[in-house]
Scaffold this motif. Structure first.
Motif, short mmCIF file in Angstrom:
data_model
loop_
_atom_site.label_atom_id
_atom_site.label_comp_id
_atom_site.label_asym_id
_atom_site.label_seq_id
_atom_site.Cartn_x
_atom_site.Cartn_y
_atom_site.Cartn_z
N UNK A 164 0.82 -1.21 0.00
CA UNK A 164 0.00 0.00 0.00
C UNK A 164 0.86 1.26 0.00
N UNK A 165 1.91 1.36 0.81
CA UNK A 165 2.74 2.58 0.76
C UNK A 165 3.36 2.79 -0.63
N UNK A 166 3.77 1.69 -1.28
CA UNK A 166 4.38 1.83 -2.61
C UNK A 166 3.35 2.33 -3.62
N UNK A 167 2.14 1.79 -3.55
CA UNK A 167 1.10 2.24 -4.47
C UNK A 167 0.66 3.66 -4.15
N UNK A 168 0.67 4.02 -2.86
CA UNK A 168 0.32 5.39 -2.48
C UNK A 168 1.32 6.36 -3.09
N UNK A 169 2.58 5.98 -3.05
CA UNK A 169 3.62 6.82 -3.68
C UNK A 169 3.39 6.92 -5.18
N UNK A 170 2.95 5.79 -5.79
CA UNK A 170 2.71 5.78 -7.24
C UNK A 170 1.56 6.70 -7.64
N UNK A 171 0.70 7.06 -6.68
CA UNK A 171 -0.39 7.99 -6.99
C UNK A 171 0.15 9.38 -7.35
N UNK A 172 1.42 9.62 -7.07
CA UNK A 172 2.04 10.91 -7.41
C UNK A 172 2.93 10.79 -8.65
N UNK A 173 2.86 9.67 -9.34
CA UNK A 173 3.69 9.47 -10.55
C UNK A 173 3.37 10.54 -11.59
N UNK A 174 4.37 10.88 -12.39
CA UNK A 174 4.17 11.90 -13.41
C UNK A 174 3.26 11.44 -14.54
N UNK A 175 3.13 10.13 -14.72
CA UNK A 175 2.31 9.60 -15.81
C UNK A 175 0.89 9.33 -15.32
N UNK A 176 -0.10 9.81 -16.07
CA UNK A 176 -1.49 9.66 -15.63
C UNK A 176 -1.92 8.20 -15.57
N UNK A 177 -1.40 7.38 -16.52
CA UNK A 177 -1.80 5.97 -16.55
C UNK A 177 -1.28 5.22 -15.33
N UNK A 178 -0.05 5.55 -14.90
CA UNK A 178 0.50 4.91 -13.70
C UNK A 178 -0.36 5.28 -12.49
N UNK A 179 -0.76 6.58 -12.40
CA UNK A 179 -1.60 7.00 -11.27
C UNK A 179 -2.94 6.26 -11.29
N UNK A 180 -3.55 6.15 -12.49
CA UNK A 180 -4.85 5.47 -12.60
C UNK A 180 -4.71 3.99 -12.25
N UNK A 181 -3.65 3.34 -12.73
CA UNK A 181 -3.45 1.91 -12.46
C UNK A 181 -3.20 1.67 -10.98
N UNK A 182 -2.45 2.57 -10.34
CA UNK A 182 -2.19 2.44 -8.90
C UNK A 182 -3.49 2.55 -8.11
N UNK A 183 -4.37 3.48 -8.55
CA UNK A 183 -5.66 3.64 -7.86
C UNK A 183 -6.50 2.36 -8.00
N UNK A 184 -6.53 1.79 -9.19
CA UNK A 184 -7.30 0.56 -9.40
C UNK A 184 -6.69 -0.60 -8.61
#
Length: 683
Positions: free
Chosen positions: A605-625
């Motif tokens: 969860x902490x790793x995915x939470x960090x990914x929510x701030x990724x510069x790429x929109x698709x990475x942020x959307x995939x992390x949320x899912x």
């Protein structure tokens, strides 16, 4: 213009009106406006009353030839025709000094007046260079007077035909083309025509002229066709086919010259081949046997290559197709000269002929196998191609041809090597690993094409390729071709468990192409029924997670993911890749991979939470899912999810064409918050 009375300067009046008025009424042009039948009758009376003895009125008629109204000029010409040969000098004057329209009319009038002086012919020849309608009128005029002045016209045209002016030469040709038949009339000499044909351009008119000159011009016509130029061959063929059935002498002359045309059946130009084939079919089959070279035996009155051309799909109608089948089916192995002719026809650059030759030879298996093996070593690439194709088509595969097939893999012509591969692939199951050692030599080289062919063949050996195991491994480690790397891995997978050390060695190689291909092979094993053969190498696979190339590391993560739960350390490797991989697509893939391991949610969860701030929109959307799939354990990410939703709502931009990337991101975040919030309260 002086017509025909030099002192006739005033325009004569008839009933107070000029002659052009009565010409217009007489032609019907004026009547269309006046609708006065009495005036029409008066116009006829006035025009009929004009005699050659009235120079003023006659001069007015000749001037009317230049009238802007075509009907007026035409009516004047009709009246002048009535004067007969008396009008010739004045018409000659029109040819010298009149405008273009009047000169055209003068030529039309003169064409009906016989006999004519040489001066008129010379003026008409000068008009040829005018081109357009006037040049065409001059050509037709000369053709009309050809019976009486043929010798003079031919002499006058010779300089035009031999010169360098294409337009003048075209006009001269046009005169000759307008003459119905030149074979029994004065015609240009062959020397003149040879010089004319040597100049570029006008080839259609040149060949038509030669055909009309009759049998004596056939050798020059054949010589022109031997150049192999598409336009020359097609034009000559078209003109000849229209006349040989009507002119027995021309047909006989063409039969005599036919052997010189046979080589054009092998032209690289399809239009040339088809034109010659059709011409020869019309000309040769009904003719006596012809003298041919030793490699072009005559079958049923025609060269073997002609029948092969017809059999190769170049047939012209059902009759030709039936005759071709009948002729070829009648050939037996005992017809040695014919068999050799068919064999040598496989050298033809005309693929339909060469291929039809190979198909015919297949009728004589097994007798023909030594001949085909000989063909594989021929200098002609088309012969090698067709001979190898024929050998690959024989069932069962002839074992005695295996050595030449292996030696054909390095052939510089891809089609030969491709057919050799097909042959060896079919030979592999029946002959075990009999020639694997021969292929190992090709694996050791640096030629990617050879490596490609050799791997294709080895893939057909399956487990029997085990003697080439290390050679395949070495080829895998050094190739820079992704296609060859994946083919090498396929060969290793076919060999079975014995190939695992070589496959794992490829995984850890510095060669990125080899490493990615090896990772793909291991992943396929891990997902299949043979996953057990991969488990002894888990430690090597874990080491590969730290590969210097992030693409390889990502591929290895998929291998590890396929082996879970047997393989530990997957989550740590995925988290590491998520934080460092330069490719957004790989980071998105890692998010999806982590979502499949809810048992390790506290570190994921902490790793995915960090990914929510990724510069790429698709990475942020995939992390949320991915957080949704981790269930209630992911609720600690809700604050960051709400912040992200607020940021996207404030920074989003409308898209007039539909849903934007940010719209999809907002939807993913909104859905995740709704799923993680008890009661579905997004606020």
């Amino acid at each position: 213009m002086q017509l025909p009375a030099d002192n006739a300067s005033a325009e004569p009046l008839f009933d107070g009106k000029p002659i052009t008025h009565w010409l217009a009424i007489g032609s019907g042009l004026g009547y269309a406006f006046t609708n006065d039948s009495h005036e029409m009758e008066r116009a006829t009376e006035i025009l009929d009353s004009i005699r050659w003895s009235d120079p003023v009125a006659v001069a007015a008629l000749f001037r009317a030839l230049e009238d802007e109204q075509t009907l007026v000029a035409t009516m004047a010409a009709r009246r002048i025709v009535r004067f007969g040969t008396e009008a010739v000098p004045s018409l000659v004057e029109v040819l010298r000094n009149g405008n273009v329209a009047s000169r055209e009319i003068a030529l039309d009038i003169l064409a009906g007046l016989q006999p004519l002086a040489t001066e008129v012919i010379n003026l008409a020849i000068l008009e040829l260079s005018a081109g357009g309608e006037l040049g065409d009128k001059a050509a037709r005029f000369l053709a009309h007077t050809y019976d009486d002045h043929g010798e003079h016209i031919v002499q006058a045209l010779a300089p035009l035909l031999e010169g360098y002016d294409n337009d003048a030469r075209a006009a001269a040709y046009w005169v000759l083309m307008c003459v119905q038949d030149l074979s029994d009339k004065p015609r240009p000499t062959l020397t003149t025509m040879r010089l004319a044909v040597a100049h570029p351009g006008n080839i259609n008119r040149a060949t038509w002229t030669l055909v009309k000159m009759g049998p004596e011009a056939v050798p020059l016509l054949v010589e022109t066709m031997e150049s192999g130029e598409v336009e020359a061959v097609c034009a000559a063929t078209q003109h000849l086919r229209g006349r040989i059935s009507l002119d027995p002498a021309l047909h006989a002359a063409l039969v005599a010259g036919a052997p010189r045309l046979f080589k054009l059946l092998h032209s690289p130009q399809r239009q040339v081949r088809e034109s010659i084939m059709i011409l020869l079919y019309d000309t040769v089959p009904d003719a006596p046997e012809l003298g041919m070279s030793e490699y072009e035996p005559v079958v049923a009155g025609a060269p073997a290559s002609l029948w092969l051309a017809l059999a190769g799909g170049m047939a012209i109608g059902e009759k030709a197709r039936e005759q071709t089948e009948s002729v070829l089916q009648a050939i037996t192995w005992e017809d040695r000269d014919v068999m050799l002719g068919i064999f040598h026809a496989m050298r033809s650059e005309t693929s339909p002929i060469a291929h039809a030759g190979a198909q015919q030879l297949l009728r004589f298996v097994p007798h023909v196998i030594p001949l085909l093996i000989e063909g594989v070593a021929d200098a002609s690439r088309e012969m090698r191609h067709q001979a190898m194709w024929a050998l690959a088509s024989i069932r069962p595969t002839p074992q005695q041809a295996i050595p030449v097939a292996v030696s054909s893999l390095p052939d510089p012509y891809d089609q030969v090597a491709c057919q050799a591969v097909h042959f060896l692939e079919r030979a592999a199951p029946a002959h075990g690993g009999a020639f694997v050692d021969d292929l190992k030599v090709l694996l050791a080289g640096d030629d990617d094409d050879l490596l490609n062919w050799a791997l294709d063949v080895l893939a057909a050996f399956r487990a029997d390729a085990h003697t080439a195991l290390h050679a395949v491994g070495e080829a895998l480690s050094k190739t820079n071709s992704a296609s060859n790397a994946y083919k090498a891995v396929a060969v290793l997978l076919n060999i079975g468990p014995d190939a695992m050390p070589v496959l794992v060695a490829g995984l850890t190689a510095r060669n990125v192409v080899a490493a990615r291909a090896a990772a793909d092979g291991l992943r396929r094993l891990a997902l299949g029924p043979q996953r057990a053969v991969v488990l002894p190498y888990l430690n090597d696979i874990r080491i590969a997670l730290g590969h210097a190339d992030l693409g390889v590391a990502t591929d290895v993560v998929y291998v590890v993911d396929a082996l879970a739960p047997e393989c530990k350390g997957l989550v740590a490797a995925a988290i590491r890749s998520l934080g460092h991989d330069a490719l957004a697509a790989n980071r998105s893939a890692m998010c999806s991979t982590l979502a499949r391991h809810p048992d390790q949610a506290p570190v994921i969860v902490p790793a995915l939470t960090t990914a929510l701030s990724d510069l790429d929109w698709d990475v942020r959307a995939t992390a949320a899912k991915a957080l949704v799939r981790l269930g209630p354990a992911a609720r600690s990410a809700l604050p960051r999810l709400r912040e992200l939703l607020t940021e996207e709502m404030e920074n989003g931009y409308p898209d007039l064409h539909g849903e934007t990337e940010r719209d999809r991101l907002r939807l993913a975040v909104h859905s995740t918050i709704a799923a993680l919030t008890e009661g579905g309260d997004v606020q």
